[in-house]
Each structure stands twice: as C-alpha cells, then as structure tokens.
Design a protein around this motif. Structure first.
Motif, PDB file in Angstrom:
ATOM      1  N   ALA A 207      72.833  -0.387  -8.503  1.00 33.52           N
ATOM      2  CA  ALA A 207      72.511   0.457  -9.660  1.00 33.52           C
ATOM      3  C   ALA A 207      72.788   1.921  -9.332  1.00 33.52           C
ATOM      4  N   GLY A 208      72.477   2.328  -8.110  1.00 35.76           N
ATOM      5  CA  GLY A 208      72.770   3.692  -7.689  1.00 35.76           C
ATOM      6  C   GLY A 208      74.257   3.982  -7.677  1.00 35.76           C
ATOM      7  N   VAL A 209      75.052   3.041  -7.156  1.00 34.92           N
ATOM      8  CA  VAL A 209      76.506   3.225  -7.119  1.00 34.92           C
ATOM      9  C   VAL A 209      77.058   3.401  -8.531  1.00 34.92           C
ATOM     10  N   VAL A 210      76.685   2.487  -9.436  1.00 35.39           N
ATOM     11  CA  VAL A 210      77.233   2.506 -10.791  1.00 35.39           C
ATOM     12  C   VAL A 210      76.785   3.759 -11.543  1.00 35.39           C
ATOM     13  N   TYR A 330      68.433   3.618  -4.022  1.00 36.68           N
ATOM     14  CA  TYR A 330      69.197   3.993  -5.213  1.00 36.68           C
ATOM     15  C   TYR A 330      69.957   5.299  -4.957  1.00 36.68           C
ATOM     16  N   GLY A 331      69.274   6.275  -4.363  1.00 39.03           N
ATOM     17  CA  GLY A 331      69.915   7.561  -4.090  1.00 39.03           C
ATOM     18  C   GLY A 331      71.087   7.434  -3.134  1.00 39.03           C
ATOM     19  N   ILE A 332      70.973   6.562  -2.145  1.00 45.73           N
ATOM     20  CA  ILE A 332      72.084   6.343  -1.214  1.00 45.73           C
ATOM     21  C   ILE A 332      73.273   5.732  -1.948  1.00 45.73           C
ATOM     22  N   GLY A 333      72.996   4.765  -2.837  1.00 48.62           N
ATOM     23  CA  GLY A 333      74.076   4.194  -3.635  1.00 48.62           C
ATOM     24  C   GLY A 333      74.736   5.243  -4.507  1.00 48.62           C
ATOM     25  N   ALA A 334      73.916   6.095  -5.140  1.00 49.47           N
ATOM     26  CA  ALA A 334      74.456   7.150  -5.997  1.00 49.47           C
ATOM     27  C   ALA A 334      75.275   8.158  -5.202  1.00 49.47           C
ATOM     28  N   LEU A 335      74.937   8.338  -3.933  1.00 52.09           N
ATOM     29  CA  LEU A 335      75.694   9.243  -3.067  1.00 52.09           C
ATOM     30  C   LEU A 335      77.125   8.732  -2.862  1.00 52.09           C
ATOM     31  N   PHE A 336      77.268   7.405  -2.708  1.00 53.53           N
ATOM     32  CA  PHE A 336      78.586   6.831  -2.437  1.00 53.53           C
ATOM     33  C   PHE A 336      79.384   6.568  -3.710  1.00 53.53           C
ATOM     34  N   GLY A 337      78.710   6.455  -4.874  1.00 50.30           N
ATOM     35  CA  GLY A 337      79.413   6.153  -6.112  1.00 50.30           C
ATOM     36  C   GLY A 337      80.535   7.123  -6.443  1.00 50.30           C
ATOM     37  N   PRO A 338      80.274   8.446  -6.512  1.00 51.89           N
ATOM     38  CA  PRO A 338      81.350   9.390  -6.834  1.00 51.89           C
ATOM     39  C   PRO A 338      82.470   9.389  -5.796  1.00 51.89           C
ATOM     40  N   LEU A 339      82.127   9.183  -4.528  1.00 49.71           N
ATOM     41  CA  LEU A 339      83.165   9.145  -3.490  1.00 49.71           C
ATOM     42  C   LEU A 339      84.100   7.959  -3.707  1.00 49.71           C
ATOM     43  N   LEU A 340      83.518   6.788  -3.974  1.00 49.11           N
ATOM     44  CA  LEU A 340      84.342   5.598  -4.218  1.00 49.11           C
ATOM     45  C   LEU A 340      85.212   5.773  -5.456  1.00 49.11           C
ATOM     46  N   ALA A 341      84.629   6.341  -6.514  1.00 47.53           N
ATOM     47  CA  ALA A 341      85.390   6.552  -7.745  1.00 47.53           C
ATOM     48  C   ALA A 341      86.519   7.558  -7.521  1.00 47.53           C
ATOM     49  N   SER A 360      81.481  -3.194  -8.563  1.00 50.69           N
ATOM     50  CA  SER A 360      80.116  -3.058  -8.051  1.00 50.69           C
ATOM     51  C   SER A 360      79.150  -3.964  -8.811  1.00 50.69           C
ATOM     52  N   ALA A 361      79.235  -3.949 -10.148  1.00 51.10           N
ATOM     53  CA  ALA A 361      78.355  -4.799 -10.949  1.00 51.10           C
ATOM     54  C   ALA A 361      78.651  -6.272 -10.714  1.00 51.10           C
ATOM     55  N   GLY A 362      79.922  -6.595 -10.523  1.00 52.34           N
ATOM     56  CA  GLY A 362      80.286  -7.981 -10.231  1.00 52.34           C
ATOM     57  C   GLY A 362      79.707  -8.467  -8.919  1.00 52.34           C
ATOM     58  N   ILE A 363      79.686  -7.602  -7.915  1.00 54.53           N
ATOM     59  CA  ILE A 363      79.084  -7.955  -6.620  1.00 54.53           C
ATOM     60  C   ILE A 363      77.603  -8.258  -6.790  1.00 54.53           C
ATOM     61  N   LEU A 364      76.918  -7.449  -7.586  1.00 47.09           N
ATOM     62  CA  LEU A 364      75.493  -7.686  -7.831  1.00 47.09           C
ATOM     63  C   LEU A 364      75.277  -9.018  -8.544  1.00 47.09           C
ATOM     64  N   ALA A 365      76.132  -9.343  -9.513  1.00 48.45           N
ATOM     65  CA  ALA A 365      76.005 -10.619 -10.222  1.00 48.45           C
ATOM     66  C   ALA A 365      76.184 -11.792  -9.261  1.00 48.45           C
TER      67      ALA A 365
END
Length: 415
Positions: A207-210, A330-341, A360-365
C-alpha cells in the motif's frame, strides 16, 4: 464534536490544502525544468525520508518546547521551504527541501493529532477518527484544484502554498486547549510483525509503494503525457476523491466476509485499474480520469484493510504498538514507490507509472492467495470493524476505535 475540534480540523485542513498544492506543483515544475524521471523520483522519495525521520524525532521536540511553539516552528519552516522551491530550482536543493518538508508536515500532524486525542475521549473517538481521515483527503484533494490559480513556471503558486501553510497556524494557535503529553513510543520489530500478521505486513508495505507512486509521480506522469495543468489537477483530484468515496463500501464489505478475500480482490482490482490506465496511455483511449477515480478508491483502501486484518489477529494490548510498526512499514514502501516509478518511466516512458502500480498490487494479490492457503479464516463475527485510514502520524492511532486510550494498571506487584 466540540468547537475546539472544529478549530483544529479547520486549521490543519487549510494547511493541507497548501501541502496538497505543493506536492503536485513540484512534479509539474520539475518536469518543466527538465529534471530526469529518476531525479524527480529521488526528490519525491525525500519527502517520505523526512517523514520517517520526523516520526522518530518530532515527539522529542514537542516534549521540549511545547505544542504551540513546535507547531509555529514547523509551519514557518514548511512555508519557507515552499518559497525556496520556487526560488532555487535545482534537483539537489529540492531533495534537501523535500526532506525538510516531509519532516515539517509530520510535525504539524503530530501536534494537531495529540490535541485531537485529548479532545476525543470515550465512544466518540471512532467518529472523530473517521472524520479526521476524510477531512484530510478532502483538503489534499482541494489543493490540486489550486494548480489552476497561477502559472506553474512562476513563483506565484509556491507563494500561495506558503500562504496557506502559514494561515493554517492561526486557528490552531488560537485554540484554547490544554497541551497534552506525548509519551515515548516503542514500535514492534519487523520480524515480530511479519510473524504475527504476514498479510498485514506485506499489505501495508505494498500500500505504501502504490500510494507513494501516486503522490510522488502522478503529476510527472501527466506532464510527460503533455496534459494541461487543468487536466493534471483533475487527474489528481479524481484519484483522491475516489479514495474518499469508495473506501467506505469496500471497507464495509470487508466487515461482512473473509477480510483476506476482500484484500486480495481489491488488490486484483487495483492492478486491473492500473493496467487499464496503461492501456489508455498506450492506445490513446479516453477515460483517464474515470480510471484514476476507480484506481484511487481501490488503492487508498489497501492500507485500511491491511490494518483491519492485522487487528483481527492481535490481542488488545498489541494493537497500538503493532499499528505503529505497520505505519512505519507503509512509510518505507512509500519511500521506494517514487524511485521505482522514476526508473520505470525512464525505461519505458510514462506508462511505467501504471505498470509499477499494477505489478505491486498484483504481488499483493498473489501473496493474499498464498496466505489464504496457509491459514484458516477467522469467523466474521470476530473481525474488527473497518475504519478508513490515511497515513498521517503515529499519534492519530490513539483515536482509533480499536485502541484502548488508557493503559492498564500494572498489577504485577512491583514497587
């Protein structure tokens, strides 16, 4: 609902309109200044780095100098940083300013939330918590529309963001409320969180990544597609308001059936909405705003469902500590989200943004399906009640209806 609560919410809401404007403005202005996608991703990740540092450091500042002084200081530095963005347009300068901005925003959240905690004793805590979450999203969404109030190449909009942040101090500073105490926090270790609730752990991370992808890089995505400022503002607003509206029905559904099923299906639907956005970009189809609305409603639900699922498997005394840990994840995921994008957009163009979200959402599913095969479902009657959640600061958790606001007495006999 007391006048003090309304004053606190109005002050923070005004301030967050400026914060919402600034976040989108930075993505648009960085693209116009020819920053690379990776540079922009790094700058936007800096916000979450400052947020994580602030989560750890700000409570000590508030304890030392008090709430009013802390709030004024964080707002002043945040407003100054907003102006500095417009005056000093350089990637490395912006990275430092963005880290500083993230630290100040979490400081502002903490001051207001600690006061709200003081004002929300008893059974009204849950209603105030939900109202606070929704008002936060609405304020951030309203800030997107101010992108049309000036030229994104000039200082005007940066100054407007600074003005709104500064004016947000006024109602809070004038509120007559006793300053509460902020206690030291101890978060659960990641290994313990993964053991207690693997799906809640991975759900909070993804959720943080997305969400980090959306908040950090969507304005850049719109700029790379050569959308106008009005179209970018509409794209951002549609996503945010989708989250504000659709969280409720999705959350209520998760209260009535196996929550893992809802989390898995919501993850699949989020991936499908992101994939639809990618197809719209590739083929040039209409409907980008509609797909953004659906994506926002689904995407913003992932964190709340993950936390609710974690609550289903915790003893009452573990709730607050564990949720603080999930918030950090969540914050750690959000940290990597913009970098990956940013990396993906450099490699395959603007379509890289929805591709990262869909993957990312597919991995969670897939992980949800795996966990459903490894652990039996708890009875629906024993599940906790879903409440909408937006990442603000750990102090907001004191208002969560599933958290006991008063610690139990130590009856172990120690003196």
């Amino acid at each position: 609902m007391t006048p003090t609560i309304l004053i606190l919410l109005s002050g923070l809401g005004l301030l967050l309109v400026g914060v919402g404007l600034l976040g989108t403005l930075l993505g648009v202005r960085a693209t116009l200044a020819s920053f690379s996608n990776i540079d922009i991703g790094l700058i936007m990740a800096g916000y979450y780095a400052g947020y994580i540092v602030g989560t750890l450091a700000v409570p000590g500042v508030i304890r030392n100098v008090g709430h009013i002084r802390s709030f004024a200081a964080f707002a002043a530095v945040g407003a100054a940083a907003s102006l500095a963005f417009g005056l000093l347009v350089h990637p490395w300068v912006w990275l430092v300013l963005r880290v500083l901005s993230g630290l100040c925003v979490v400081g502002l959240y903490m001051v207001v939330e600690s006061w709200l905690n003081e004002q929300s004793a008893g059974p009204v805590r849950g209603r105030i918590f939900s109202l606070y979450m929704m008002s936060t999203l609405v304020a951030l969404g309203a800030g997107q529309l101010l992108l049309l109030a000036g030229d994104t190449t000039e200082l005007t909009l940066f100054a407007l963001a600074a003005i709104l942040i500064s004016l947000g101090v006024v109602p809070v500073a004038l509120a007559r409320v006793q300053e509460p105490t902020i206690e030291k926090e101890v978060s659960a270790k990641f290994t313990e969180l993964m053991r207690m609730t693997p799906l809640g752990f991975i759900g909070a991370l993804i959720a943080g990544v997305v969400n980090g992808v959306f908040w950090g890089m969507t304005p850049v995505f719109g700029q790379r597609l050569e959308l106008g400022d009005g179209q970018i503002a509409m794209l951002m607003s549609a996503t945010i308001f989708g989250g504000a509206i659709l969280q409720w029905p999705i959350g209520h559904l998760s209260d009535r059936i196996d929550r893992r099923t809802v989390l898995t299906l919501t993850s699949l639907a989020t991936a499908a909405a992101a994939a639809a956005t990618a197809l719209i970009v590739i083929r040039g189809y209409p409907g980008l705003t509609v797909s953004a609305f659906l994506h926002g409603g689904l995407m913003f639900s992932l964190y709340g469902i993950s936390v609710a699922y974690a609550y289903d498997h915790l003893a009452p005394g573990q709730v607050l500590e564990t949720t603080r840990g999930l918030l950090l994840i969540y914050g750690i995921g959000a940290l990597f989200g913009p970098l990956l994008a940013g990396i993906a957009m450099d490699l395959i163009g603007p379509v890289g943004l929805p591709v990262v979200s869909a993957t990312s959402a597919g991995i969670l599913a897939l992980f949800g399906l795996y966990r459903m095969s490894r652990r039996s479902a708890i009875p629906v009657a024993e599940q906790t009640v879903f409440v909408p959640m937006v990442r603000t600061s750990p102090l907001v958790l004191e208002m969560h209806p599933d958290v006991d606001p008063a610690p139990e007495l130590d009856l172990s006999g120690r003196e």
